[in-house]
Design an enzyme around this catalytic site. Structure first.
Site, short mmCIF file in Angstrom:
data_model
loop_
_atom_site.label_atom_id
_atom_site.label_comp_id
_atom_site.label_asym_id
_atom_site.label_seq_id
_atom_site.Cartn_x
_atom_site.Cartn_y
_atom_site.Cartn_z
N TYR A 251 -5.13 10.33 5.75
CA TYR A 251 -5.19 8.91 6.12
C TYR A 251 -6.61 8.39 6.33
O TYR A 251 -6.81 7.19 6.47
CB TYR A 251 -4.36 8.67 7.40
CG TYR A 251 -2.90 8.41 7.13
CD1 TYR A 251 -2.08 9.43 6.66
CD2 TYR A 251 -2.34 7.16 7.36
CE1 TYR A 251 -0.74 9.20 6.42
CE2 TYR A 251 -0.99 6.92 7.11
CZ TYR A 251 -0.20 7.94 6.64
OH TYR A 251 1.13 7.70 6.39
N LYS B 288 2.00 23.31 5.54
CA LYS B 288 2.20 23.89 4.21
C LYS B 288 1.10 24.92 4.04
O LYS B 288 0.24 24.82 3.17
CB LYS B 288 2.14 22.76 3.15
CG LYS B 288 2.50 23.17 1.75
CD LYS B 288 3.99 23.37 1.52
CE LYS B 288 4.22 23.89 0.11
NZ LYS B 288 5.64 24.23 -0.16
N ASP C 202 8.47 21.65 3.39
CA ASP C 202 9.64 21.49 2.51
C ASP C 202 10.88 22.14 3.14
O ASP C 202 11.97 21.56 3.13
CB ASP C 202 9.35 22.04 1.10
CG ASP C 202 8.69 23.41 1.09
OD1 ASP C 202 8.28 23.90 2.17
OD2 ASP C 202 8.58 24.00 0.00
N ASP D 204 4.34 11.36 9.02
CA ASP D 204 4.84 10.08 8.52
C ASP D 204 6.15 10.29 7.78
O ASP D 204 7.15 9.61 8.03
CB ASP D 204 3.79 9.46 7.58
CG ASP D 204 4.28 8.17 6.98
OD1 ASP D 204 4.79 7.31 7.74
OD2 ASP D 204 4.17 7.99 5.75
N ASP E 120 10.44 9.47 9.02
CA ASP E 120 11.46 8.67 8.33
C ASP E 120 12.74 9.48 8.13
O ASP E 120 13.85 8.97 8.31
CB ASP E 120 10.95 8.16 6.98
CG ASP E 120 10.19 6.84 7.10
OD1 ASP E 120 9.79 6.49 8.23
OD2 ASP E 120 10.01 6.14 6.08
C1 IPM Z 1 4.34 4.32 9.91
C2 IPM Z 1 4.04 3.52 8.67
C3 IPM Z 1 2.53 3.46 8.47
C4 IPM Z 1 2.04 4.87 8.26
C5 IPM Z 1 2.04 2.57 7.33
C6 IPM Z 1 2.65 1.19 7.39
C7 IPM Z 1 0.55 2.49 7.28
O1 IPM Z 1 4.69 4.04 7.58
O2 IPM Z 1 3.90 3.91 11.01
O3 IPM Z 1 4.99 5.34 9.82
O4 IPM Z 1 1.99 5.37 7.13
O5 IPM Z 1 1.67 5.49 9.26
MN MN Z 2 5.96 5.73 8.06
#
Ligand code: IPM
Ligand code: MN
Length: 340
Positions: free
Chosen positions: A133, A184, A217, A241, A245
């Site tokens: 990042y 990894k 993975d 990140d 999700d």
């Molecule tokens: C999150 C989002 C951000 C990230 C993006 C919007 C920059 O996906 O907070 O998880 O990648 O950290």
């Molecule tokens: Mn995210």
């Protein structure tokens, strides 16, 4: 009980459903009796489209001195080409995370009824200021057949260690004192080895915490197959990140997932935000799920030292069994307030 202090909180409602879920969260904080002195900041895609402003250094410095920052969501509607990809991500969200040195992204999950990970509780501690990042790298011979693009991952001993320490401290507070390093190491051997050695070293002073390791993975399989095995997952910025999700989807959907971008030493304001985005298609319909924003506000209360209020809000969210789709934003908020 609140200690009757009023906290200075910057409110960045942002775009789409951001302002709606943020005001729902503020209503719940008021209902739990914690007084906030709020200052709104107009930042995000709508602001950029209006006058081209993203975030300057003066505004960043102004934000630094607040007790906390409550953020809704930042981003244009999908397909709105007027906002270049990455402009708000790098210029606003990441500029805030990096500029305020919010080196931990703490993302707790609790599986809601009916979800794959129902009743499971675990947290992801994501390193938040390094990894891929940082924007290291560049492009050569742009647009030609010989184009070169590099994008390095930066991992410092200092950065990894402070994140890992935070993760161990969190794991140590759990009934299930388990910490899983996800990386990894079999391919990213340089960074992986640094992370693994730091976990080994820091772990030696947390002898009650059971430590294990998974490749990222494989962790995607185990998270789906046996989410109950986790306590705290500690991992780098990009893996964190992606995994958060996945964890959001497993525990009921991203509409429930909260996050705290933390500077644990409190040398600058920390940011509390739902993991979800601006969802422009839902904006103004009254149908946005405010629970992620409300849980993020609970994390803010915890950080402010209002531990009792934080627990009450978190418990009200955990006990909530209403139909979010039927109740809508206002209905969910109302029901939570009644249960506090
Ligand atoms: C999150 C989002 C951000 C990230 C993006 C919007 C920059 O996906 O907070 O998880 O990648 O950290
Ligand atoms: Mn995210």
């Amino acid at each position: 009980m609140s200690n009757q202090r009023s906290y200075r909180v910057a409110v960045l409602g942002g775009d789409g459903i951001g302002p709606e879920v943020t005001s729902a969260a503020l209503e719940v904080v008021a209902a739990v009796g914690v007084e906030l002195d709020t200052t709104p900041f107009d930042l995000g895609a709508a602001r950029y489209l209006r006058d081209g402003f993203v975030l300057d250094d003066a505004t960043l410095e102004e934000l630094r001195s607040f007790d906390a920052i409550l953020l809704g969501a930042i981003g244009p509607a999908i397909g709105d080409a007027r906002v270049p990809a990455g402009l708000l991500e790098r210029g606003l969200l990441l500029k805030l995370r990096f500029g305020l040195d919010l080196y931990v992204n703490y993302r707790p999950f609790r599986g809601v009824a009916g979800s794959i990970a129902q009743d499971c509780e675990f947290a992801i501690v994501r390193e938040n200021t390094e990894g891929p990042y940082v924007g290291e790298g560049g492009v050569l011979r742009y647009g030609t057949a010989h184009e070169v693009a590099t994008q390095g991952s930066v991992n410092t001993r200092f950065g990894v260690e402070r994140c890992v320490r935070y993760a161990f401290a969190r794991a140590n507070q759990l009934a299930r004192k388990r910490l899983t390093l996800v990386h990894k190491t079999n391919v990213l051997t340089f960074a992986g080895d640094l992370w693994q050695r730091v976990v080994n070293e820091v772990g030696s002073s947390f002898t009650d915490v059971i430590v294990d390791y998974q490749h990222v993975d494989a962790a995607c399989i185990y998270l789906v197959e046996s989410p109950q095995r986790y306590g705290v997952i500690v991992t780098d910025n990009l893996f964190g990140d992606i995994l958060s999700d996945l964890a959001g989807a497993l525990t009921g959907g991203i509409g429930f997932a909260a996050s705290a971008n933390l500077n644990p030493e409190r040398s600058s304001a920390s940011i509390f935000e739902p993991v979800h985005g601006a969802a422009h298609d839902l904006a103004g319909t009254g149908r946005a799920n405010p629970l992620a924003a409300i849980s993020s506000a609970a994390l803010m209360l915890e950080h402010l030292g209002e531990v009792d209020a934080a627990l009450r809000v978190a418990r009200a969210v955990a006990d909530f069994d209403g139909d979010v789709a039927a109740l809508g934003t206002a209905g969910v908020t109302q029901q939570l307030r009644e249960r506090l």
